[in-house]
Each structure stands twice: as C-alpha cells, then as structure tokens.
Write a protein that holds these residues in place. Sequence first.
Motif, PDB file in Angstrom:
ATOM      1  N   UNK A 131       0.853  -1.189   0.000  1.00 13.08           N
ATOM      2  CA  UNK A 131       0.000   0.000   0.000  1.00 13.08           C
ATOM      3  C   UNK A 131       0.890   1.241   0.000  1.00 13.08           C
ATOM      4  N   UNK A 132       0.537   2.182  -0.864  1.00 10.87           N
ATOM      5  CA  UNK A 132       1.330   3.411  -1.016  1.00 10.87           C
ATOM      6  C   UNK A 132       0.398   4.612  -0.920  1.00 10.87           C
ATOM      7  N   UNK A 175      -0.613   5.662  -6.483  1.00 10.82           N
ATOM      8  CA  UNK A 175      -0.714   4.366  -7.171  1.00 10.82           C
ATOM      9  C   UNK A 175       0.653   3.727  -7.417  1.00 10.82           C
ATOM     10  N   UNK A 205      -5.795 -10.160   2.875  1.00  6.68           N
ATOM     11  CA  UNK A 205      -5.967 -10.163   1.427  1.00  6.68           C
ATOM     12  C   UNK A 205      -4.947 -11.078   0.746  1.00  6.68           C
ATOM     13  N   UNK A 238     -11.444   1.890  -1.182  1.00  8.54           N
ATOM     14  CA  UNK A 238     -11.164   0.594  -0.580  1.00  8.54           C
ATOM     15  C   UNK A 238     -11.179   0.790   0.933  1.00  8.54           C
ATOM     16  N   UNK A 269      -7.600   3.433   0.373  1.00 14.47           N
ATOM     17  CA  UNK A 269      -7.208   3.927  -0.947  1.00 14.47           C
ATOM     18  C   UNK A 269      -8.417   4.484  -1.687  1.00 14.47           C
ATOM     19  N   UNK A 270      -8.260   5.715  -2.185  1.00 13.88           N
ATOM     20  CA  UNK A 270      -9.306   6.322  -3.002  1.00 13.88           C
ATOM     21  C   UNK A 270      -8.825   6.336  -4.445  1.00 13.88           C
ATOM     22  N   UNK A 271      -9.613   5.726  -5.331  1.00 16.59           N
ATOM     23  CA  UNK A 271      -9.295   5.789  -6.760  1.00 16.59           C
ATOM     24  C   UNK A 271     -10.331   6.667  -7.432  1.00 16.59           C
TER      25      UNK A 271
END
Lengths: 328, 768
Positions: free
Chosen positions: A233-234, A237, A321, B629, B634-636
């Motif tokens: 996780x970053x 992206x 996950x 998510x 995480x935001x996309x």
Amino acid sequence: MRPFAYASPRTADEIIALLTPGSAGADGASRPLAGGTDLLTLMKADVATPSRLVDIKRAGLPKGIEETPPGLVVGGLTTLAQIETHPAVRARYPALAEATAVAATAQLRNVATVAGNLLQRPRCWYFRNPRIACWLKGGDHCPARDGENQLHAILGGGPCHAVHPSDVAPALVALDADARLRGPGGERTVPVEGLFAAPEGGRRRETLVGSDELLLALRLPPADGSRSTYLKSMDRKVWAFALAGVAARLRLDGRRVAEARIVLGGVAPVPWRAHEAERALEGAEAGPAAWDRAANAALTGAAPLRHNAYKLPLARALVRRALESLAT
Amino acid sequence: MPRLHVDRLRSGDGSEDEYRVVERTGLAAWDATTALTVVGRPYPRVEGAEKVTGRACYAGDVRLAGLLHARVLRSPLPHARIRRIDTAAAEALPGVHAVLGTHSAPAIRWYPDGLLFDRTLRFVGDEVAAVAAESEETAADALRLVAVEYEPLPFVVGLEAALRPEAPPVREGGNLVGPPKVYARGDAEAALREAPVVIDETYTTQTALHNCLEPHGCTATWDGERLTLWDSTQSVFDVRERVAETLGLPEHRVRVIKHHMGGGFGSKQIAWKHAVIAALLARRAGRPVRLMLDREAENLAAGNRNATRQRVRLGATRDGTLTAISARIEQDTGAYLVGGEGSNTSAIYQTLYRCPNVTTEQVGVYTNTGPAVAFRAPGHVEGAFALESAMDELARALDMDPLALRLRNYAEADQRRGRPYTTPDGLRLCYERAAAEFGWRRDRRPSGQGSRRRGIGMAAHDWGGSGYPPGYAWVKLNGDGSAEVVTGTQDIGTGTRTGLTQIAAEELGLPLERVLLHLGDTATGVYAPVSAGSATQATIGPAVRAAAAEARRQLLEAAATMLEAAPADLQLREGTIRVAGAPDRALDVADVTRRIAPHMIQGHGARGPNPDGKAVRTFGAQCVEVEVDVDTGEVSVLRVVASHECGRIVNPTLVDSQVLGAVTQGVGFALMEERVVDAGGVVLNANLEEYKVPTAPDVPAVVHARVDRPDPEANATGAKGIGEPPLVPTAPAIANAVFDAVGVRIRHTPLSRRRLLAALAAHRPEPA
C-alpha cells in the motif's frame, strides 16, 4: 555532494581490499557503488560522505539469474527489472516478481540492483534531512518518536523508528532465500533474514553485513508447491515506498496449511517476520477464520506512535488479502 | 484612430490620485454568428516542436561566455538573528567570484518590513548569503565555508499554534497579518437563528506546494550599465520595474526576457529575491550569473498555497433555499507578506449562491514557515473545498439531490456589486452538460463489491478570468506577406503563443503559418500585465485582434487602389483578397505588401474596457466517481466530467489541456499533496519523493464537456480565461463522492489513506 575519489577495480579481491579499513590502499571511508540509486541520493543529502566510491560493476561479480533446478540463483548485481521480468521468477516465486514490480519506477528498476535494494538505508525524512541530527546519524535521540511519524515503525521501533524501505527484502525472507557474502576472510552464507537487525547500541545501521563485505548472490530454494505473493500500500498508485507491505507464502496440504511465511515491510526497522501469524496458520484449515487470526497475530506487539496507528488496520487488511489470494 | 479614455481615480485617503487610461477600439465583437476559420481549431502548440526536441530555451538554459553559477545559503533555523557572518573562507576558495550576505549586500528593502539580506531570519530557508562560482559544485562548497553565528529566537509553526495568546511573535506586533477582512450583506446571524436547517462545520485545507517543473531562477548579465535578465516569471514587466527600482536603474536599462516557462501556477507572478541577487552577483563578479533554485529551495522559499481553517455555517429552509452563509477563515500566510495576489478565500462564499444574508471574516496569520503566494485560483480552491463540502452536507441533511440544491440557489448576478453576469446562464449550462455527460442521477445508490465501494459527487465554482485593460500589441506586415505580432505578455506554458497567433491570423485573413508571434521581452514588446488570474487570453487576445484589424484596414486600403474597388467591397480570406462578386479580381496579400514595400504596414492594438454595469465571470461544474477501498483507505478517482463556461474556445486542444492539468492538480490536492513541517520548523518533504504529486495512474479519465459559447459582451474575441477554473471544484467533488461511497465525511484535505483509515475506524459504515 562533496568531492570523492573513484576506483573501478577488476577483481573482487581488489574491491574488498579497498573497502577494508586498515588494509593497503584503503582509507576507511570507501563505499561500494553499484546502481547508485540509494548511495547517490544519500551523498546529495550530505548524509553519506564517502571519500571514495568503489565501482563494483566491472569485476565480474555475479549478475543475472541462473536456473539451478529446482532452485534459482540471483546475482547481487542483477537489476530489479531483470528479476521482475524473468519467467522462472514469475512462475515459481511470484512474491519476488511482484515485489520488484511495485518497487520504485521503471527507470529506477533498470539500474537498481537487488543487493543494493536489500542494503539500502531508510527513507526516514528525519534521517535524510541534512538539517536534522537523528540518532541513526549519530545524534542523541530519534526526532520521529514524538514528531511527524506517520510513515514510521509500529513494530520493533526504538532507538530508531525508521522503517526498512525494501519491498524485495520481505519477499526474499518469505521465500527462505539465502545470501552469499564475501569479505576479507572469505565467503559465508546466511539466510536473507539474518542480514538484518534493528539498529541498537553502537550499531547504527539496519544490517549485519560488514562494510567490507559484498553481497554476491541470493539463492532461492525450490518453491516446492508453495504459493507466494507480495502486496503493498502506497500514498499514491505508483512510485512510493510502502506504507505497509506483506510478503506471504503458503504451502497447502489439501485444505490445511502445511507451511506459512508472513513477512511485513514498511512497518518495522527490519523486514518483520510475523512468527505469531505463521504459528496461527500452520496446521489450520484454510479459510477466512484462519486468515483473520493470522492478520491479528501478525501485529502482535505493535506499538503505534502518535500518527501511524492507521498502519495496523492497513497491515492486517493486506495480510488477510494476501492469504485469501493464495488460497483461492 | 483609437480613442484615449482617461479616468481619474480619487483614492480618498490623501494619497496621490491614480489615472486609468483605456483605449476604446470600436471593434464589433466576434459573436456566435461570426464565421471564423482559424479561431476555434485545435492547432498544436506553435512552439511544440521546440519543446519536444529540447531546443526551447528556458531561464536556466541560457549559456553565456564566462557564465558563473550561484547558490544561496539558507537559514537552518525557523527564527533567528545573525550575530556574526564571516565569508572570508568562502571568498578565498578557488573558483569563487562573488559572495553576498547581510554584511556586504546593499540594504535593499524587501517584503514590507525586511531587507534583501536581513539579519533577522523568519523561516528555515530564508536567505542568508549567496555565492557565484565557476560551477554549482564550487558554489555549494563555498557555502559550507560561510561561518554564521545565529542567535535562535522563539518560533511558531502552524495556524493553531500561532493564534494562541502565548504564541511567540513572528514579528513585533503579533501574528495577525492585519485586522480581519469582513464582508457582510443582510444579517447572517439573525438568519441562522431562524433557519430550520443549519450546517455548522469546520474544514481545513493543507499547505500545498506548486512544484513547477522549472524552478524559480534566472540568468543575469550586464553590458556596461545595462542589465539583461532571463527570468522564470509570469510578468516580465513587473520584474523589470522591481529590479530597476531596487538597483536604482532607469527602466530602459533593464531588459527582462521570458521565452518559455516550465510552470508558474501563481508562484512566479511577482519578482523574487533571486532576480536581484543574481544581478548583484553578476555586477560584483563582472561576469554573467545563473541562479536557479534547486528543488528543496523551490519548496522552502518560493511560495505555497496557504493552509486554511474555515468554520462554515449555512442556513436553509426545508425546501433547500439558502437563507444564510457565514464563514470565518484563518489562513497561514507564512513568515512574510510577499506581495502579489493573496488568497481571497472569502470570495466564493459571497458569490457562488444566491443568498441575501452573507458574512465572511478572513484573517491571515504569520508563522515561521515559508511565505504563501498565489497558487492557481488562490483562495477559491480552499474556499470551494469547504463551501462545496458544506453544500453537500446540506443536501444530505435535506435529503435533496446535490444538483437540485445548487440549482435552487442559482445566482444570475454578482451579488457583491449588484451587477448581472454577462452570461447569467453560464453555470446552468455547465450543470446541464456535466450532468448529462456523467449520467448524474439522484436515485443512484452507492455500489461496489466487498471492501471496494463506489460513490459519486459534484461541486461547482465561479471565478474571474475576464481579463482587463490595459494590454497592448503590435502587428507588422512584411514585404512577403507574412505577419509578425509583438506583445509584451508571456506564455507561461498554457499555450498563449498559439491562441494569440490564431486571433491574429483570423483577423488578418492569413493561414496560421504566415503569422509569427513574439512575446516575453520587455525590450521589444509593448506592455502587458502579469499572466495571472486566467486573464492573458482575454486581456491580450482583444489587443492582438485590434492591432491586426488596424493592419488589415491599411492592407485593404492599399489593395483597393490596386484592384480598383472600394475597401468595403474587399474580402480577405486565407491570404487572398477578392472583390466581392468578382472572383477573378483577386490578389494574394503578398502581392499587395510586395508592391508597397519597403513601406511596412503596422497596426497598434489595445485592450478595450470591460462592459459597464455587468460582471464578466467564468463558471464550472464537475462530477466525479470514486472507488474507496475501506480496508486500505485507498481512493481511486475513476472518472471526472468537467464542464466550464469560459466563453469562446479559441483552441480546443489547449483548453482541454488546461482542464486535464487542473483536474490532475485537483486530484493531488484532494488525495495526497501536503507540505509537512516538523515542530522544529523544518520542512520534511521539500522534495518530490516525500511530497506526493499525482502520477499517471493516479489521474482518472477526464472528460471535458465543452460549453464553447462566445461571450461577446466580455470583449471583442468573446473568449474568457480557463487556466485556473478547472482546479477549483475537483477536491470537494472528490470528497463528496467519498462520502457517497462510504458514508464518512472527511473535512480535511488531503484525504490520505491515513485520514481515511482513521475516520473509517471511528465510523464503520453499514455493509452495503
């Protein structure tokens, strides 16, 4: 960057001689140079001030991937890009392929070597800032402990709270890889896990590799029916160090977990082998209940700082996950 | 001939009267019915080949014989006084040609209350000394030899800390920049007391860094008493004025050149210290000097978007009619007022919605950090995040569609000045286009699988972008029928060169390739204002058109004699002049100019006035879909539909580029960009590793739902600005979409994984 001398020896012995304090021609402040993606940034930040760089790329040291069925040997000078795209790595050691693929950027992976990646220094923004004295650089305390510690360790921190930045290291630990080292006294082989130790006392570095030792090669044991993966996780992206990463390997016997490795990145001063999670998994029946138990166990002993408690649910989610993806 | 209109503006405070001169051109505006052939076409940038082949010369690319390289020593402490400085060792280092510091530099006033090199330092990064040497490395080595003894002073970092009564003062007189700027119409307090529905929330926005690809800097050279500066600036004329004034030079002996720009975003709209430091070093060394900031200096000492804390209260009736808007705004000015356009965070509260009772109160706060400066729609980006989040909260409280709520409170006039907009339906068009293209529906439910939830959000904005007088251009026709346009504006990377060339080519009836535009040079160009406020196209475009029209008039008069026709009967298109109704009677423009050469046809053009009694504004709306998510925070951003009313679109490709670039910056502001300052006053992420800007995979599919409708009341071209507007609504639209997806309201930018995970942990959403 300060002035420095440069040497480009043709043999490993000459390199080691130049790196060995007190030996002929050495001045005690030489550093090996391979890809340079870490060392040069440290020098530009005035954190590393070597008097001489010893280029190790022209001495015939191991570079590239050699298939040694059923295992694999990866030369220390192999670039991350070579690993990421190698068919055998992708087929049998997906955790390693995935970890290299999400590290840095394509440009960096084209020059960064795997040995350099394992031995890189922390990215801690206190450590890297020349205006700040920190414990790891010889100061008397860690400013991150009570400071801006959102990116810092939740496990095994203190006296330094920086995290180990490598994505590749957790993958290699999870795959039970060995490292072959060569120093003034000859060669030795140790588990990759044994390369690392949290800084303490008079050892203000994250590795047990001597400054006069070269990491020649990595040996991957047979995959032996194991499945593996690496999740990261970053803050965006791509092109960032891990807020949290997890390398996981499972060998299933029917629906039972026969063997498990859970190694966390980005959460501790070293690649963090989650022994409690592995114990929770081994012998357990594959499924959500086991994954949840393992995810919780992986963070046993976590001691978040003021700004990084978010890493706990994040790391747990990644463990869960990863295990889910390996068992389906 | 143009008519000169001189207004005397009485200041009323006893200071000198100001005079404003506006030339009226009498040109009929291009409106929606005007058939245009060059304007409106998606020409690629005229300088594109130069840029992609690396030939374009930026401020730091100028290579002069004997060029020296300068570096600046910066304060390691957030607040200190220099007790002693010794540069002898630095001066003695071989390769060093000039050293400047507080002990040796002339006492040049800088900021309202400081000097170019001041003994008092107020932030980590404040200028202490500068060195010019044979190489940057030598200059850096020399800086390490400068011995400085600092007396540390108490300091304060961060808005909240600086506002505490016991906070150390950044300067004598305390930490408030001045008395609060208060605006009021109606009685917001009374309306809030009576309102059936009230939203009362506090929002914060972060300090964001411009991170222009090309840092601030310049190359300076002296020729006797004449100074030439290649400066990375948004205003060659403002830099010339400031440098001439501080160095005591007449303006005609200072030449400022800016041919290409690697981004400014507002941070280069004023003259900075580097220009004067480079000029002084060059004079002292007797050699040209190049002084470009490195990335760290760029992020410490070249401006930022001020952090804000905004308490917003909205009052409404149950049918969603706004009865009150109140905002109390505090913003982090940093250590100095650097001049230029500050953030007017209040403005959007006063204008975006129809509301009779509005109060805003805004106060700037000094802190011991780098100074704030304008950043692409300064104030509006910060204000829109809070206001448009609050409007979304109000829509939820009323169980109303956010678009319907906005339409219910639609403003057709500028309520501050009581003037109708020239495009009263402009924002409505944006709502319609954005909603239609996006598929905005009220009844749409958040969707998604497992931990990944999808949601939609929207936000709106207004902004200036009208342009304004004065601003000038010349057009000259060469003997071969080619044309040159000369103006003193600058292309800050937005495509100004191309847009203005299209305007000239259209009016001259020439193909684009027969027109060349010169800009960014005070020695050759006529005055144009700073390229800021999305004003350049709307300011200089009409001036260029006026100059071209004047040249065209003269050209047709000459052609009329040759074609034995009246000028009014001539048509000029694609380089050919024809007599109406007689297709065989025609001349190429070159036939006319060659026959009259060496006489040169010259046209002068000026920007005319803005319309009386009306307000020229730009508007826009964006709809956003995100996926969150909930396990990883995480935001996309999946897609953005952006619709903006900016009048006529002169070049669709360039306008699309502005929209794409602004939305990209908006994604960064919303999700990841944030300057981090340690309690000790050190910026921890003054680099592109730790200060996260969006990468290509972070940028969603952006659809620009163009409006492209001329605003002929605005100016003679019908075009308005687009540089800043598309950034304004992106962040609140994303935050509103995140709420739609997961039911958690984040009132603080950026919506990082850290913030989202903390908020989600405090409020686990119901399973979808």
